[in-house]
Write an enzyme that holds these catalytic residues in place. Structure first.
Site, short mmCIF file in Angstrom:
data_model
loop_
_atom_site.label_atom_id
_atom_site.label_comp_id
_atom_site.label_asym_id
_atom_site.label_seq_id
_atom_site.Cartn_x
_atom_site.Cartn_y
_atom_site.Cartn_z
N HIS A 263 0.97 -1.03 -0.18
CA HIS A 263 0.16 0.42 0.21
C HIS A 263 0.89 1.24 0.03
O HIS A 263 0.48 2.20 -0.75
CB HIS A 263 -0.70 -0.26 1.21
CG HIS A 263 -1.29 1.49 1.32
ND1 HIS A 263 -2.71 1.52 0.91
CD2 HIS A 263 -1.66 2.39 1.81
CE1 HIS A 263 -3.68 2.32 1.07
NE2 HIS A 263 -2.47 3.11 1.15
N GLU A 264 2.13 1.21 0.90
CA GLU A 264 3.24 2.32 0.91
C GLU A 264 3.67 2.44 -0.27
O GLU A 264 4.38 3.71 -1.05
CB GLU A 264 3.31 2.33 2.60
CG GLU A 264 2.74 2.24 4.00
CD GLU A 264 1.57 3.31 3.85
OE1 GLU A 264 1.44 4.59 3.14
OE2 GLU A 264 0.91 3.10 4.66
N HIS A 267 1.37 4.92 -2.98
CA HIS A 267 1.54 5.93 -2.58
C HIS A 267 2.83 6.24 -3.28
O HIS A 267 3.33 7.43 -3.72
CB HIS A 267 1.66 6.04 -0.76
CG HIS A 267 0.19 6.12 -0.78
ND1 HIS A 267 -0.88 6.80 -1.36
CD2 HIS A 267 -0.39 5.52 0.45
CE1 HIS A 267 -2.08 7.13 -0.33
NE2 HIS A 267 -1.39 5.44 0.51
N GLU A 293 -5.06 7.48 -3.04
CA GLU A 293 -4.98 6.62 -2.40
C GLU A 293 -5.29 5.92 -3.82
O GLU A 293 -5.45 4.47 -2.86
CB GLU A 293 -6.72 6.86 -1.48
CG GLU A 293 -6.79 5.45 -0.35
CD GLU A 293 -6.03 5.44 0.21
OE1 GLU A 293 -4.89 6.43 0.42
OE2 GLU A 293 -6.26 4.26 1.04
ZN LIG Z 1 -2.91 5.38 1.89
#
Ligand SMILES: [Zn+2]
Length: 498
Positions: A263-264, A267, A293
């Site tokens: 997830h990170e 980003h 997101e």
């Molecule tokens: Zn996030």
């Protein structure tokens, strides 16, 4: 010096303060020793106040106003930047200094009050603080209202350009109509998983090795980033050449760190791929919370929870956890990473039910800022909505209305971007699949193809384009939540077939 030079000279100094402030915060969250906190926050305060003086310097404000008056003579990049800066300064100047300072003091204490209330399951002890925070935000709404932005719209617009109640209502109504019945139907039974996955302990060392392996799989550029550990995983970037991530390892949960890391990375790869020449401007970083997101969710869910991904990488995980995963098949592992259930906690929610947690917060905030709900009635409304949309009722406020830190930090209008971004991701995924065979890219260990597509269609622009423009460039049509609903139903119809 002309006005542009003056503006840019100030920007250079402000950026230097940004960098110092950013490094201190990063250090505090990751490596700094426990007792360093007071010393660090004293330095932060001095730097932040000096930076504020620079931002509000008469000479700078004058330059911005002049540039704004001749906005059409400026090139695209600086034009967009000046518009953004002008908007934020005009807003800041509208708030009476006294209220602003009182509010900052209130916020500096509120997260502690909230944490204690959460720990003690005592909403009443947080109520007076929360009432004051809401009151200030109601004042902000009043002061910022325009002909086109009214009420809760004002707050929503702060986190996602051009998204207001009308747009979010359409989005969440689509979920209510199509997703809620599907979820309530499919989550009647509690899921069962291979006990080796839920009972075993997985060494932190092994998890670290796998996260390191993942950095390579996703081509996260270690010359422009690092991976460290923190209590709550996050991404923090200051330029395209320095965007850092953290993850958190838990011995009793093998997949938590895996999906946090992915997830990170979503980003971070976004920010690393922004046009490098924007680093000295205010256009670096992502364009909005929602688009940001969308990138983390696309990597985490659409890639990281796909069958192709685990067919390719599960052997590596098994090699690291030889004993623990010996009797767990690929199919069992895939079922586990896609398990769904009616939960109470947003940050532990699965891919299918996640947005419903967000929808509940949106409904509450909307009522709060359009005058229909009193702060003291939050727990009652919270529990009612959880029953309605997720079929569960919290037994305590700790696992109910007190679970998230956002409201204690004064963030209203932020939550909806989590669901919106997740829905953007499905539409972007669909468009990407027209250009490249995503399943094949994943199976042949060529995720860099996905990074390259994303760079061209989304990442390179940084803050130059609005979220709406990005959606048009990347998907050739405006945002349409049906892509998201269809994606979820297609995927989980198969996974939850009996
Ligand atoms: Zn996030």
């Amino acid at each position: 010096m002309n006005y542009l030079d003056i503006y840019q000279t100030y920007r250079k100094k402000i950026k230097a303060y940004d960098y110092a402030l950013w490094l201190i915060s990063w250090d505090q969250e990751t490596e700094a020793p426990e007792r360093s906190n007071d010393y660090a926050s004293n330095q932060l305060e001095v730097l932040a106040s000096a930076q504020y003086d620079l931002e509000m310097a008469e000479e700078r404000l004058e330059a911005i106003n002049h540039l704004y008056d001749q906005i059409n003579d400026l090139n695209d990049e600086i034009k967009i930047e000046i518009k953004k800066v002008k908007k934020s300064i005009d807003r800041l100047l509208k708030i009476p200094k006294e209220s602003y300072i009182d509010y900052q003091v209130l916020l500096s204490k509120s997260s502690k009050v909230w944490a204690e209330a959460k720990h003690n399951n005592d909403f009443e002890s947080f109520l007076p603080t929360l009432e004051k925070i809401v009151e200030f935000n109601r004042l902000v709404v009043k002061l910022y209202e325009t002909d086109t932005l009214k009420g809760y719209d004002v707050l929503l617009d702060m986190y996602e350009d051009e998204m207001g109640i009308k747009e979010y209502d359409q989005f969440f109504d689509t979920l209510k109509e199509n997703l809620v019945p599907f979820v309530l139907e499919k989550t009647k039974k509690k899921p069962k998983f291979n006990r080796a996955l839920t009972r075993n302990k997985f060494s932190i060392e092994g998890q670290r090795a796998f996260s390191k392996y993942l950095l390579d799989v996703f081509s996260y550029d270690l010359k422009k980033g690092v991976l460290k550990e923190s209590v709550h995983p996050f991404t923090s970037g200051v330029s395209s050449t320095d965007t850092r991530i953290t993850t958190a390892y838990h011995e009793d949960n093998l997949i938590s760190s895996i999906f946090s890391t992915i997830h990170e990375m979503g980003h971070a790869i976004y920010e690393q791929q922004v046009n490098e020449s924007y680093d000295e401007t205010l256009l670096n970083g992502g364009t909005s919370m929602g688009i940001h997101e969308s990138q983390s969710r696309l990597y985490e869910n659409m890639i990281g929870r796909s069958y192709e991904f685990w067919a390719q990488h599960y052997p590596k995980l098994q090699e690291i956890f030889k004993k623990e995963l010996k009797k767990v098949t690929l199919d069992e592992f895939y079922a586990y990473v896609n398990g769904v259930s009616r939960g109470l906690i947003r940050i532990e929610a699965d891919e299918l039910t996640y947005s419903l947690h967000v929808m509940i917060r949106y409904e509450i905030e909307k009522q709060l800022f359009n005058g229909k709900l009193k702060v003291k009635d939050l727990p009652k409304t919270w529990n009612k909505l959880y029953r309605k949309y997720l079929g569960v009722t919290p037994k305590t406020d700790t696992e109910g209305v007190l679970q998230d830190i956002h409201w204690a930090g004064g963030s209203f209008g932020y939550f909806p971007t989590y669901a919106l971004g997740t829905a953007y991701a499905a539409q972007i995924y669909h468009a990407m699949n027209q250009d490249i065979d995503i399943a094949k890219a994943i199976s042949s260990n060529q995720i860099h193809l996905i990074n390259e597509w994303s760079k061209e269609k989304i990442h390179q622009f940084g803050g130059l384009k609005t979220p709406k423009e990005i959606m048009l460039i990347a998907t050739k049509e405006p945002f349409d939540p049906h892509y998201y609903v269809n994606y979820l139903i297609e995927k989980y119809k198969v996974i939850l077939k009996d």
